[in-house]
Design a protein around this motif. Structure first.
Motif, PDB file in Angstrom:
ATOM      1  N   PHE A  85       0.834  -1.207   0.000  1.00 47.33           N
ATOM      2  CA  PHE A  85       0.000   0.000   0.000  1.00 47.33           C
ATOM      3  C   PHE A  85       0.871   1.261   0.000  1.00 47.33           C
ATOM      4  O   PHE A  85       0.394   2.357  -0.255  1.00 47.33           O
ATOM      5  N   GLY A  86       2.152   1.071   0.318  1.00 47.51           N
ATOM      6  CA  GLY A  86       3.083   2.207   0.256  1.00 47.51           C
ATOM      7  C   GLY A  86       3.488   2.763   1.606  1.00 47.51           C
ATOM      8  O   GLY A  86       4.005   3.875   1.692  1.00 47.51           O
ATOM      9  N   GLU A  87       3.305   1.951   2.673  1.00 44.39           N
ATOM     10  CA  GLU A  87       3.770   2.441   3.973  1.00 44.39           C
ATOM     11  C   GLU A  87       5.293   2.531   3.972  1.00 44.39           C
ATOM     12  O   GLU A  87       5.988   1.611   3.538  1.00 44.39           O
ATOM     13  N   ASP A  88       5.802   3.643   4.488  1.00 42.06           N
ATOM     14  CA  ASP A  88       7.238   3.844   4.570  1.00 42.06           C
ATOM     15  C   ASP A  88       7.819   2.879   5.609  1.00 42.06           C
ATOM     16  O   ASP A  88       7.267   2.745   6.708  1.00 42.06           O
ATOM     17  N   LEU A  89       8.949   2.246   5.279  1.00 46.89           N
ATOM     18  CA  LEU A  89       9.581   1.331   6.236  1.00 46.89           C
ATOM     19  C   LEU A  89       9.934   2.043   7.546  1.00 46.89           C
ATOM     20  O   LEU A  89       9.937   1.442   8.617  1.00 46.89           O
ATOM     21  N   LEU A  90      10.245   3.332   7.427  1.00 50.11           N
ATOM     22  CA  LEU A  90      10.587   4.091   8.639  1.00 50.11           C
ATOM     23  C   LEU A  90       9.401   4.184   9.594  1.00 50.11           C
ATOM     24  O   LEU A  90       9.570   4.225  10.808  1.00 50.11           O
ATOM     25  N   ASP A  91       8.171   4.225   9.043  1.00 51.41           N
ATOM     26  CA  ASP A  91       6.989   4.270   9.917  1.00 51.41           C
ATOM     27  C   ASP A  91       6.927   3.006  10.764  1.00 51.41           C
ATOM     28  O   ASP A  91       6.588   3.050  11.950  1.00 51.41           O
ATOM     29  N   ALA A  92       7.257   1.862  10.145  1.00 52.67           N
ATOM     30  CA  ALA A  92       7.230   0.595  10.870  1.00 52.67           C
ATOM     31  C   ALA A  92       8.337   0.550  11.916  1.00 52.67           C
ATOM     32  O   ALA A  92       8.078   0.285  13.101  1.00 52.67           O
ATOM     33  N   THR A  93       9.553   0.828  11.511  1.00 51.13           N
ATOM     34  CA  THR A  93      10.678   0.676  12.444  1.00 51.13           C
ATOM     35  C   THR A  93      10.593   1.701  13.574  1.00 51.13           C
ATOM     36  O   THR A  93      10.854   1.384  14.738  1.00 51.13           O
ATOM     37  N   ARG A  94      10.200   2.923  13.248  1.00 48.76           N
ATOM     38  CA  ARG A  94      10.104   3.946  14.309  1.00 48.76           C
ATOM     39  C   ARG A  94       9.026   3.583  15.324  1.00 48.76           C
ATOM     40  O   ARG A  94       9.183   3.825  16.521  1.00 48.76           O
ATOM     41  N   THR A  95       7.928   3.000  14.860  1.00 50.10           N
ATOM     42  CA  THR A  95       6.871   2.625  15.809  1.00 50.10           C
ATOM     43  C   THR A  95       7.343   1.473  16.682  1.00 50.10           C
ATOM     44  O   THR A  95       7.179   1.489  17.905  1.00 50.10           O
ATOM     45  N   TYR A  96       7.946   0.461  16.077  1.00 51.85           N
ATOM     46  CA  TYR A  96       8.440  -0.672  16.878  1.00 51.85           C
ATOM     47  C   TYR A  96       9.484  -0.227  17.897  1.00 51.85           C
ATOM     48  O   TYR A  96       9.563  -0.757  18.997  1.00 51.85           O
ATOM     49  N   LEU A  97      10.302   0.765  17.535  1.00 51.39           N
ATOM     50  CA  LEU A  97      11.375   1.195  18.432  1.00 51.39           C
ATOM     51  C   LEU A  97      10.957   2.349  19.341  1.00 51.39           C
ATOM     52  O   LEU A  97      11.767   2.895  20.084  1.00 51.39           O
ATOM     53  N   GLY A  98       9.687   2.729  19.262  1.00 54.96           N
ATOM     54  CA  GLY A  98       9.164   3.755  20.173  1.00 54.96           C
ATOM     55  C   GLY A  98       9.675   5.160  19.889  1.00 54.96           C
ATOM     56  O   GLY A  98       9.707   6.010  20.783  1.00 54.96           O
ATOM     57  N   SER A  99      10.051   5.437  18.647  1.00 56.23           N
ATOM     58  CA  SER A  99      10.598   6.752  18.323  1.00 56.23           C
ATOM     59  C   SER A  99       9.500   7.823  18.251  1.00 56.23           C
ATOM     60  O   SER A  99       8.429   7.603  17.680  1.00 56.23           O
ATOM     61  N   ALA A 100       9.826   9.004  18.774  1.00 53.96           N
ATOM     62  CA  ALA A 100       8.881  10.128  18.708  1.00 53.96           C
ATOM     63  C   ALA A 100       8.730  10.616  17.269  1.00 53.96           C
ATOM     64  O   ALA A 100       7.817  11.372  16.956  1.00 53.96           O
ATOM     65  N   LEU A 101       9.622  10.198  16.387  1.00 54.81           N
ATOM     66  CA  LEU A 101       9.544  10.623  14.978  1.00 54.81           C
ATOM     67  C   LEU A 101       8.569   9.768  14.172  1.00 54.81           C
ATOM     68  O   LEU A 101       8.253  10.077  13.032  1.00 54.81           O
ATOM     69  N   GLY A 102       8.084   8.674  14.776  1.00 49.98           N
ATOM     70  CA  GLY A 102       7.166   7.776  14.068  1.00 49.98           C
ATOM     71  C   GLY A 102       5.780   8.380  13.941  1.00 49.98           C
ATOM     72  O   GLY A 102       5.473   9.408  14.564  1.00 49.98           O
ATOM     73  N   PRO A 103       4.917   7.735  13.143  1.00 46.69           N
ATOM     74  CA  PRO A 103       3.579   8.288  12.913  1.00 46.69           C
ATOM     75  C   PRO A 103       2.741   8.367  14.192  1.00 46.69           C
ATOM     76  O   PRO A 103       1.841   9.196  14.285  1.00 46.69           O
ATOM     77  N   MET A 104       3.031   7.510  15.191  1.00 47.49           N
ATOM     78  CA  MET A 104       2.266   7.564  16.437  1.00 47.49           C
ATOM     79  C   MET A 104       3.037   8.357  17.508  1.00 47.49           C
ATOM     80  O   MET A 104       2.665   8.370  18.671  1.00 47.49           O
ATOM     81  N   LYS A 105       4.131   8.968  17.083  1.00 51.63           N
ATOM     82  CA  LYS A 105       4.950   9.834  17.944  1.00 51.63           C
ATOM     83  C   LYS A 105       5.440   9.121  19.220  1.00 51.63           C
ATOM     84  O   LYS A 105       5.555   9.721  20.293  1.00 51.63           O
ATOM     85  N   GLY A 106       5.647   7.812  19.114  1.00 51.51           N
ATOM     86  CA  GLY A 106       6.172   7.049  20.247  1.00 51.51           C
ATOM     87  C   GLY A 106       5.120   6.702  21.282  1.00 51.51           C
ATOM     88  O   GLY A 106       5.435   6.135  22.326  1.00 51.51           O
ATOM     89  N   ARG A 107       3.848   7.037  21.007  1.00 53.55           N
ATOM     90  CA  ARG A 107       2.811   6.792  22.013  1.00 53.55           C
ATOM     91  C   ARG A 107       2.127   5.447  21.836  1.00 53.55           C
ATOM     92  O   ARG A 107       1.290   5.056  22.642  1.00 53.55           O
ATOM     93  N   ASP A 108       2.422   4.757  20.753  1.00 57.40           N
ATOM     94  CA  ASP A 108       1.830   3.445  20.539  1.00 57.40           C
ATOM     95  C   ASP A 108       2.888   2.566  19.875  1.00 57.40           C
ATOM     96  O   ASP A 108       3.825   3.090  19.270  1.00 57.40           O
TER      97      ASP A 108
END
Ligand SMILES: Cc1ncc(C[n+]2csc(CCOP(=O)(O)OP(=O)(O)O)c2C)c(N)n1
Ligand SMILES: [Mg+2]
Length: 236
Positions: A85-108
């Motif tokens: 669908f075109g999700e950026d790999l960074l969205d996945a890795t940042r969310t798994y690693l709890g990064s505030a830069l991810g789409p959920m801002k580290g809150r999920d």
């Protein structure tokens, strides 16, 4: 579709769709192997959910949809669909690693991520909830006069087909004739509960018949079958 863009076989399959799906499948498997290693090394908290074996099924759906136009509600084993669908790999890795830069801002964490403005819904729970949510979003689009050419799609497991939300959402989609595609990955178990303790019908296709919608059974590990049947369902 002209013949140069198809591969001849029992049925014609779009060669571009095949290439994009294979790419999504490989990307998903590569990412998940890495995530699994990071989890085992204690670098990821919560859980890592793998779509091993479901890549053709999920990836085909993601590649048949169009980001920005369609709605896609993936579940835990849908990294290939997300990639397609075109999700950026960074969205996945940042969310798994709890990064505030991810789409959920580290809150999920982990699979609880999405880009709703682009039609990629953030995962709610594992079970049938997304069927109701996507159906409702399709009704909202219709009310706003924005449903033309839009498809809403979600993936669920066999266990999810026994939840109330699955039945309510599917019934509403049938009655309202919504452009909804639901993929059910029947891996025979919901946690430790086997099929025979989940439902009494012979086949899950009977669920579709019960609501008056078309249902097709495929071997989800068969790439060609996934391509043929899922692309037809999305374009129907
Ligand atoms: C409404 C609800 N009930 C229970 C759960 C706990 N739960 C999470 S996954 C799962 C099993 C799901 O099985 P299935 O739908 O077959 O998917 P699979 O994991 O086999 O792909 C359950 C019971 C939940 N997330 N939501
Ligand atoms: Mg299951």
């Amino acid at each position: 579709m002209d013949s140069s863009s198809t591969i001849q076989g029992a049925a014609e399959v779009d060669a571009d769709l095949m290439r994009r799906t294979l790419r999504a499948m490989i990307e998903a498997r590569t990412l998940e192997l890495k995530l699994s290693a990071l989890y085992k090394a204690g670098k990821i908290v919560g859980g890592v959910y793998l779509g091993t074996g479901q890549e053709a099924f999920s990836g085909t759906l993601g590649c048949c949809l169009s980001r920005g136009r369609d709605l896609f509600a993936p579940l835990i084993r849908d990294q290939a669909g997300r990639s397609g669908f075109g999700e950026d790999l960074l969205d996945a890795t940042r969310t798994y690693l709890g990064s505030a830069l991810g789409p959920m801002k580290g809150r999920d964490g982990n699979i609880h991520r999405g880009r709703p403005a682009d039609g990629l819904l953030a995962m709610i729970s594992h079970l049938g909830t997304a069927v109701s949510v996507v159906s409702g979003m399709l009704v909202a689009r219709r009310m706003k006069g924005e449903l033309d050419g839009v498809v809403g799609a979600t993936c669920v497991g066999d266990g999810a087909t026994s939840t109330g939300s699955f039945h309510e959402g599917l019934n509403m989609a049938a009655v309202e004739q919504l452009p909804l595609v639901v993929l059910v990955a029947d891996n025979q178990y919901a946690y430790s509960t086997p099929r025979e303790r989940q439902f009494a019908c012979d086949s899950l296709i009977d669920r579709a018949k019960g609501y008056g919608v078309a249902g097709h059974e495929i071997d989800a590990t068969n790439f060609r079958e996934c391509q043929e049947v899922i692309s037809r369902a999305v374009s129907a």
